[in-house]
Design a protein around this motif. Structure first.
Motif, PDB file in Angstrom:
ATOM      1  N   GLY A  12       0.636  10.875   5.741  1.00 44.79           N
ATOM      2  CA  GLY A  12       0.427   9.580   5.863  1.00 44.79           C
ATOM      3  C   GLY A  12      -0.784   9.120   6.509  1.00 44.79           C
ATOM      4  O   GLY A  12      -1.205   8.073   6.782  1.00 44.79           O
ATOM      5  N   ALA A  15      -3.886   7.300   4.303  1.00 44.58           N
ATOM      6  CA  ALA A  15      -3.498   5.935   3.866  1.00 44.58           C
ATOM      7  C   ALA A  15      -3.642   4.897   5.361  1.00 44.58           C
ATOM      8  O   ALA A  15      -4.272   3.992   5.166  1.00 44.58           O
ATOM      9  N   VAL A  16      -3.552   5.440   6.496  1.00 45.80           N
ATOM     10  CA  VAL A  16      -3.578   4.754   7.949  1.00 45.80           C
ATOM     11  C   VAL A  16      -5.130   4.690   7.936  1.00 45.80           C
ATOM     12  O   VAL A  16      -5.653   3.619   8.486  1.00 45.80           O
ATOM     13  N   HIS A  19      -6.824   2.284   5.930  1.00 48.71           N
ATOM     14  CA  HIS A  19      -6.465   0.647   6.268  1.00 48.71           C
ATOM     15  C   HIS A  19      -7.360   0.331   7.398  1.00 48.71           C
ATOM     16  O   HIS A  19      -7.900  -0.772   7.606  1.00 48.71           O
ATOM     17  N   ALA A  47      -0.587  -1.145   7.500  1.00 51.11           N
ATOM     18  CA  ALA A  47      -0.914  -0.015   6.548  1.00 51.11           C
ATOM     19  C   ALA A  47      -0.077   0.125   5.466  1.00 51.11           C
ATOM     20  O   ALA A  47      -0.294   0.887   4.593  1.00 51.11           O
ATOM     21  N   ASP A  48       1.394  -0.237   5.732  1.00 46.61           N
ATOM     22  CA  ASP A  48       2.434  -0.001   4.603  1.00 46.61           C
ATOM     23  C   ASP A  48       3.392  -0.933   5.129  1.00 46.61           C
ATOM     24  O   ASP A  48       3.665  -1.166   6.296  1.00 46.61           O
ATOM     25  N   PRO A  49       4.070  -1.446   3.885  1.00 47.97           N
ATOM     26  CA  PRO A  49       5.283  -2.444   4.023  1.00 47.97           C
ATOM     27  C   PRO A  49       6.357  -1.673   4.836  1.00 47.97           C
ATOM     28  O   PRO A  49       7.063  -2.394   5.629  1.00 47.97           O
ATOM     29  N   ALA A  50       6.602  -0.404   4.855  1.00 48.58           N
ATOM     30  CA  ALA A  50       7.653   0.195   5.663  1.00 48.58           C
ATOM     31  C   ALA A  50       7.278  -0.006   7.286  1.00 48.58           C
ATOM     32  O   ALA A  50       8.393   0.069   7.829  1.00 48.58           O
ATOM     33  N   ARG A 297       5.268   5.485   8.255  1.00 45.60           N
ATOM     34  CA  ARG A 297       4.363   5.814   7.227  1.00 45.60           C
ATOM     35  C   ARG A 297       3.665   7.005   7.947  1.00 45.60           C
ATOM     36  O   ARG A 297       3.498   7.976   7.075  1.00 45.60           O
TER      37      ARG A 297
END
Length: 317
Positions: A12, A15-16, A19, A47-50, A297
């Motif tokens: 993850g 992705a972070v 962002h 950074a993520d919907p979760a 995430r």
């Protein structure tokens, strides 16, 4: 004690970082519009919907403070009402003393409620430049006084990230003077501890830092202190590293090794330990600023929450 987490999971992380780098670019493009900058920083953990999907119960709260004012806050409880273990945690959000809120940091506060088995009170302290130092710190101290008065017999924790980490450690320097009890344990995530900005990592880590700009930090400190500063930058209420760091409560500092504030954590922890205080510094390779807020995430953030759980359980009844 300093621990480096060799098994930190990087799942993850890409992705972070993407962002955060986008946020940094947008922040630079926003010019001097503080309203826009605040909206951008409200998305720090998005950074993520979760990450934004939380468990537990959230309710608004008003806390009475000095001069007849109230400050807005949120009360966050774990899913299981019996899961708090009778503990209470005051959370102080980050955001360069000029942005952030209980709402922007709700994902992190909610996960701390679960990890610490505590009821978390997350407050909206006054922000600079409209309300320069010591307004924000006064709100934090007043909120702590209220919490200690409401739950004086319970285990109490104090926690914060970045600028909120600064306020957390600054509170420790001011509690005795204010005649207030100290927390039973403290958590600080990537705290700013030296507003003279003398840490070597400000330059050594600049190439890997995805979000903070070392060139802007002196300006941020100037805005925080205001046009007619009520204190110098080496005041312990401003730069916690300048305080008496003996007899601190058990404290866990978590910091990524890919951030310019790395040595702020290192220097504070070393000075506290030399003063005889039980401060644990936990360093995480390749992790960015306040990485713990990117659970679930970011796998390393999930690991960091487990470390927090074990730390709190080992120091509180």
């Amino acid at each position: 004690m300093t621990t480096t987490s060799p098994g930190a999971n990087h799942e993850g992380l890409d992705a972070v970082l993407a962002h955060l780098e986008r946020l940094k670019a947008l922040n630079a493009a926003s010019g001097n519009d503080l309203t826009v900058k605040r909206r951008l920083l409200d998305s720090y953990f998005a950074a993520d919907p979760a990450i934004l999907t939380i468990r537990g119960r959230v309710e608004p709260l008003l806390i009475p403070v000095r001069d007849g004012r109230v400050i807005a806050a949120e009360r966050l409880r774990p899913d299981d009402p019996s899961g708090t273990a009778g503990r209470y945690l005051l959370y102080l959000h980050g955001g360069s003393w000029m942005a952030g809120s209980a709402a922007s940091h709700r994902p992190l506060a909610a996960r701390l409620a679960q990890a610490c088995r505590a009821e978390v009170i997350s407050i909206d302290y006054r922000l600079a430049p409209e309300h320069p130092f010591p307004a924000g710190l006064e709100d934090c101290l007043d909120a702590w006084a209220w919490l200690a008065d409401e739950h004086g017999d319970a285990p109490l924790l104090l926690a914060g990230d970045s600028a909120g980490g600064n306020l957390t450690l600054a509170c420790l320097n001011a509690l005795d003077t204010a005649g207030l009890r100290r927390p039973d344990a403290v958590l600080a995530f990537s705290p700013a501890t030296d507003l003279d900005w003398e840490s070597d990592s400000l330059h050594r880590k600049a190439d890997v830092e995805p979000i903070l700009d070392p060139e802007l930090l002196p300006l941020i400190a100037q805005l925080y202190l205001g046009q007619s500063p009520a204190a110098a930058r080496d005041d312990p209420r401003v730069s916690p590293i300048e305080g008496d760091l003996s007899e601190l409560p058990p404290t866990l500092i978590q910091c990524g090794e890919a951030e310019i504030l790395l040595d702020d954590s290192r220097r504070y922890a070393e000075q506290a330990r030399q003063s005889g205080s039980p401060v644990q510094l936990s360093l995480w390779p390749d992790m960015p600023h306040v990485f713990v807020g990117f659970a679930p995430r970011l796998a390393a953030a999930r690991q960091a929450l487990e470390e927090i759980r074990h730390f709190v359980d080992s120091h509180l009844p």
